[in-house]
Design a protein around this motif. Structure first.
Motif: not given
Length: 143
Positions: A84-100, A102-114
């Motif tokens: 979960v923590a790793g997926a959250q990091e990926n999300l935060e990086e995607a947000i910082a990068d402004g990459d939609g 990457e954000f969508a893909l990271a959220f799939v991983g985060y939701d699955h992990a959670m």
């Protein structure tokens, strides 16, 4: 009862099935924040919505920790917690990068992990104590 979730459908479903109201409420708030963040990312905005998602993700992790129990979250569930923590990091990086994308893909991983953490914790902790299975309940006496 069904609840529509765009970014956290697995987590919302798991919380709903378990009747975990505080977790469900936080998952819904986080899903809404994710939708607002997504809109800001697509629009190329540096809005508050982009800044507001990270605290919601942390609150969801806290709600999950409460739901699954700190003992499980930091012991048997440590692998899930790290995922979960790793997926959250990926999300935060995607947000910082402004990459939609990457954000969508990271959220799939985060939701699955959670959702996996919530489901696994529930299946690892039965509702009734089982005699002879150490660690299942403090009320079980060993012979």
């Amino acid at each position: 009862m069904t609840l529509e979730a765009t970014f956290l459908p697995l987590t919302v479903d798991a919380a709903l099935r378990l009747g975990a109201r505080p977790l469900l409420a936080q998952a819904v708030r986080t899903d809404r924040a994710a939708a607002e963040c997504w809109t800001a990312l697509l629009a190329g905005c540096g809005s508050a919505a982009r800044r507001d998602l990270a605290p919601q993700l942390r609150r969801l992790s806290e709600a999950t920790s409460t739901q699954v129990g700190s003992r499980w979250w930091f012991a048997e569930g440590a692998g899930h917690r790290r995922r979960v923590a790793g997926a959250q990091e990926n999300l935060e990086e995607a947000i910082a990068d402004g990459d939609g994308q990457e954000f969508a893909l990271a959220f799939v991983g985060y939701d699955h992990a959670m959702a996996s953490a919530v489901v696994c914790a529930n299946s690892a902790t039965p509702r009734t104590p089982r005699t002879g299975q150490p660690g299942r309940s403090e009320n079980v006496q060993r012979e």
